[in-house]
Design a protein around this motif. Structure first.
Motif, short mmCIF file in Angstrom:
data_model
loop_
_atom_site.label_atom_id
_atom_site.label_comp_id
_atom_site.label_asym_id
_atom_site.label_seq_id
_atom_site.Cartn_x
_atom_site.Cartn_y
_atom_site.Cartn_z
N ARG A 170 13.30 8.22 5.33
CA ARG A 170 13.24 8.40 6.78
C ARG A 170 13.02 9.87 7.10
NH1 ARG A 170 18.36 6.04 9.60
NH2 ARG A 170 19.36 7.19 7.92
N GLU A 171 12.16 10.14 8.06
CA GLU A 171 11.88 11.52 8.43
C GLU A 171 13.08 12.15 9.14
OE1 GLU A 171 8.34 11.76 10.73
OE2 GLU A 171 7.02 11.14 9.07
N LYS A 172 13.13 13.47 9.08
CA LYS A 172 14.15 14.28 9.75
C LYS A 172 15.55 13.99 9.21
CE LYS A 172 11.46 14.66 14.01
NZ LYS A 172 11.43 14.45 15.48
N THR A 173 15.64 13.63 7.95
CA THR A 173 16.93 13.46 7.30
C THR A 173 17.05 14.50 6.18
OG1 THR A 173 16.06 11.88 5.68
CG2 THR A 173 16.92 10.97 7.74
N HIS A 174 18.27 14.67 5.68
CA HIS A 174 18.48 15.61 4.57
C HIS A 174 17.64 15.19 3.37
CE1 HIS A 174 20.52 18.19 1.67
NE2 HIS A 174 20.70 17.12 0.91
N ALA A 175 17.59 13.89 3.08
CA ALA A 175 16.82 13.42 1.93
C ALA A 175 15.33 13.71 2.11
CB ALA A 175 17.04 11.92 1.74
N HIS A 176 14.83 13.57 3.33
CA HIS A 176 13.42 13.85 3.61
C HIS A 176 13.10 15.32 3.41
CE1 HIS A 176 10.01 14.68 6.49
NE2 HIS A 176 9.49 13.73 5.74
N ARG A 177 14.03 16.18 3.81
CA ARG A 177 13.79 17.63 3.73
C ARG A 177 14.02 18.18 2.33
NH1 ARG A 177 16.89 17.38 8.54
NH2 ARG A 177 18.71 18.10 7.34
N ARG A 178 15.00 17.61 1.60
CA ARG A 178 15.43 18.27 0.37
C ARG A 178 15.25 17.46 -0.92
NH1 ARG A 178 19.08 22.44 1.69
NH2 ARG A 178 18.37 23.34 3.67
N LEU A 179 15.06 16.15 -0.81
CA LEU A 179 15.04 15.32 -2.01
C LEU A 179 13.68 14.65 -2.19
CD1 LEU A 179 18.55 13.63 -1.65
CD2 LEU A 179 17.97 15.73 -2.88
N SER A 180 13.50 14.07 -3.36
CA SER A 180 12.25 13.40 -3.68
C SER A 180 12.49 11.89 -3.81
CB SER A 180 11.66 13.94 -4.99
OG SER A 180 10.54 13.20 -5.40
N ASP A 181 11.68 11.12 -3.11
CA ASP A 181 11.77 9.66 -3.19
C ASP A 181 11.07 9.22 -4.48
OD1 ASP A 181 12.00 6.97 -2.68
OD2 ASP A 181 10.54 6.93 -1.04
N ASP A 182 11.78 9.37 -5.60
CA ASP A 182 11.15 9.30 -6.92
C ASP A 182 11.41 8.01 -7.68
OD1 ASP A 182 13.82 9.77 -7.27
OD2 ASP A 182 13.59 11.51 -8.58
N VAL A 183 12.06 7.04 -7.06
CA VAL A 183 12.27 5.75 -7.73
C VAL A 183 11.14 4.81 -7.34
CG1 VAL A 183 13.84 3.80 -8.04
CG2 VAL A 183 14.77 6.11 -7.71
N PRO A 184 10.36 4.31 -8.29
CA PRO A 184 9.22 3.43 -7.96
C PRO A 184 9.68 2.19 -7.19
CG PRO A 184 9.10 4.16 -10.24
CD PRO A 184 10.45 4.57 -9.75
N GLU A 185 8.85 1.71 -6.29
CA GLU A 185 9.20 0.55 -5.46
C GLU A 185 9.55 -0.67 -6.29
OE1 GLU A 185 10.26 -1.27 -2.03
OE2 GLU A 185 9.73 0.84 -2.32
N PRO A 186 8.82 -1.02 -7.36
CA PRO A 186 9.23 -2.19 -8.16
C PRO A 186 10.62 -2.04 -8.75
CG PRO A 186 6.96 -1.57 -8.67
CD PRO A 186 7.53 -0.47 -7.83
N VAL A 187 11.00 -0.81 -9.13
CA VAL A 187 12.34 -0.57 -9.67
C VAL A 187 13.38 -0.74 -8.57
CG1 VAL A 187 13.85 1.14 -10.75
CG2 VAL A 187 11.47 0.96 -11.48
N LYS A 188 13.08 -0.22 -7.38
CA LYS A 188 14.00 -0.41 -6.25
C LYS A 188 14.25 -1.89 -6.00
CE LYS A 188 12.60 3.70 -3.58
NZ LYS A 188 11.98 4.14 -2.31
N GLN A 189 13.19 -2.68 -5.98
CA GLN A 189 13.33 -4.09 -5.67
C GLN A 189 14.06 -4.84 -6.77
OE1 GLN A 189 12.70 -5.45 -2.76
NE2 GLN A 189 11.95 -3.47 -2.00
N ARG A 190 13.83 -4.47 -8.02
CA ARG A 190 14.55 -5.11 -9.13
C ARG A 190 16.04 -4.78 -9.06
NH1 ARG A 190 17.09 -2.43 -13.30
NH2 ARG A 190 15.22 -1.18 -13.70
N ARG A 191 16.36 -3.52 -8.80
CA ARG A 191 17.76 -3.13 -8.68
C ARG A 191 18.42 -3.82 -7.49
NH1 ARG A 191 17.21 3.44 -9.82
NH2 ARG A 191 16.58 3.25 -12.01
N LEU A 192 17.69 -3.92 -6.39
CA LEU A 192 18.24 -4.60 -5.22
C LEU A 192 18.57 -6.05 -5.54
CD1 LEU A 192 18.99 -4.75 -2.23
CD2 LEU A 192 16.57 -5.19 -1.72
N ARG A 193 17.68 -6.74 -6.26
CA ARG A 193 17.96 -8.13 -6.63
C ARG A 193 19.22 -8.22 -7.48
NH1 ARG A 193 12.38 -8.12 -7.54
NH2 ARG A 193 12.67 -8.03 -9.79
N GLU A 194 19.40 -7.27 -8.39
CA GLU A 194 20.58 -7.28 -9.24
C GLU A 194 21.85 -7.01 -8.43
OE1 GLU A 194 19.72 -4.51 -12.35
OE2 GLU A 194 18.25 -5.81 -13.33
#
Length: 269
Positions: A170-194
């Protein structure tokens, strides 16, 4: 009737600065391990006092609240819920992750160990409490080891309800300003299912343990599946369906204490 007190970090509520004649109420000490982002304001009424006042003034009304922050669950609030029958012992305590490293990256202000100590204290003061939570899978920098920590926390706590999502930047958040969204989407979805599967297993067991217990159910409407059944919710927020025929005088909004006869699932958001 039932009233839900709503607000972001609702249990951080503080009203009045003493200028209206009310005495200032000192904030409860922050539990060990929690680090507030801002100091609590001066106030003449804090959340525990508000809930206590409302539940005492309206004993015919059930009260619950959402969405709170884990840092603001002092013993005084837990004791109000314990001592007021109409203050529902159904607490939303968002964890977001079971990994201390991810919690630090999220700037949540507590560790896994701190969160677990809070859960232990809540259950000590409120035996039988229903606890729900939030979880985000695939936050910036989350590793497989971090993900495994979340699964183990779900197994340890066995939440009654949970709202579970894959992380999206999300824009204008600490994560947007300082962190990298570096987890691939398929990995996110697999982890979410688990995460969802682990939650469902624990919640299903908790629901099965409710069979044969007695709860006050607030009747809300006729069942969507049959006019011969009522639908309502327990003080824990669990949906209950019960026969209508033996209760011809029952009206919407009435409370009654039926025994629960079977469990049919878990509540995931």
């Amino acid at each position: 009737r039932e009233v839900t007190l709503l607000g972001q970090n609702v249990n951080s509520y503080a009203d009045g600065d003493g200028r209206g004649g009310g005495a200032l109420v000192a904030p409860s000490p922050t539990r060990d391990g929690f680090t507030p982002m801002v100091p609590p304001p001066k106030a003449s009424l804090r959340f525990a006092g508000l809930l206590d006042t409302l539940s005492a003034a309206h004993p015919e009304v059930r009260f619950r609240f959402t969405s709170p922050h884990p840092k603001d669950f002092p013993d005084h609030l837990l004791e109000v819920i314990r001592d007021r029958p109409n203050a529902c012992a159904s607490l939303h305590i968002p964890a977001q992750s079971g990994s201390t490293a991810v919690l630090a990256a999220m700037r949540r202000g507590y560790s896994r160990e701190t969160y677990m100590r809070l859960i232990d204290r809540v259950r000590e003061v409120l035996p039988g409490v229903a606890i729900s939570s939030d979880f985000i899978s695939g936050f910036c920098g989350e590793t497989e080891a971090d993900h495994a920590e979340t699964l183990s926390l779900l197994e340890a706590v066995r939440f009654e309800r949970a709202f579970m999502f894959a992380y999206s930047l999300r824009e204008k958040t600490h994560a947007h300003r300082r962190l990298s969204d570096d987890v691939p989407e398929p990995v996110k979805q697999r982890r979410l299912r688990e995460v969802i599967d682990t939650f469902n297993a624990g919640a299903r067991t908790s629901n099965e343990e409710e069979v044969g217990t007695v709860h006050h159910v607030l009747v809300e409407a006729l069942s969507k599946k049959s006019d011969a059944e009522w639908a309502g919710r327990t003080e824990h927020g669990k949906r209950v369906v019960l026969p209508r025929r033996p209760l011809p005088q029952l009206q919407f909004g009435e409370l009654l204490p039926p025994p629960l006869s079977r469990s049919v699932g878990a509540a995931a958001g």
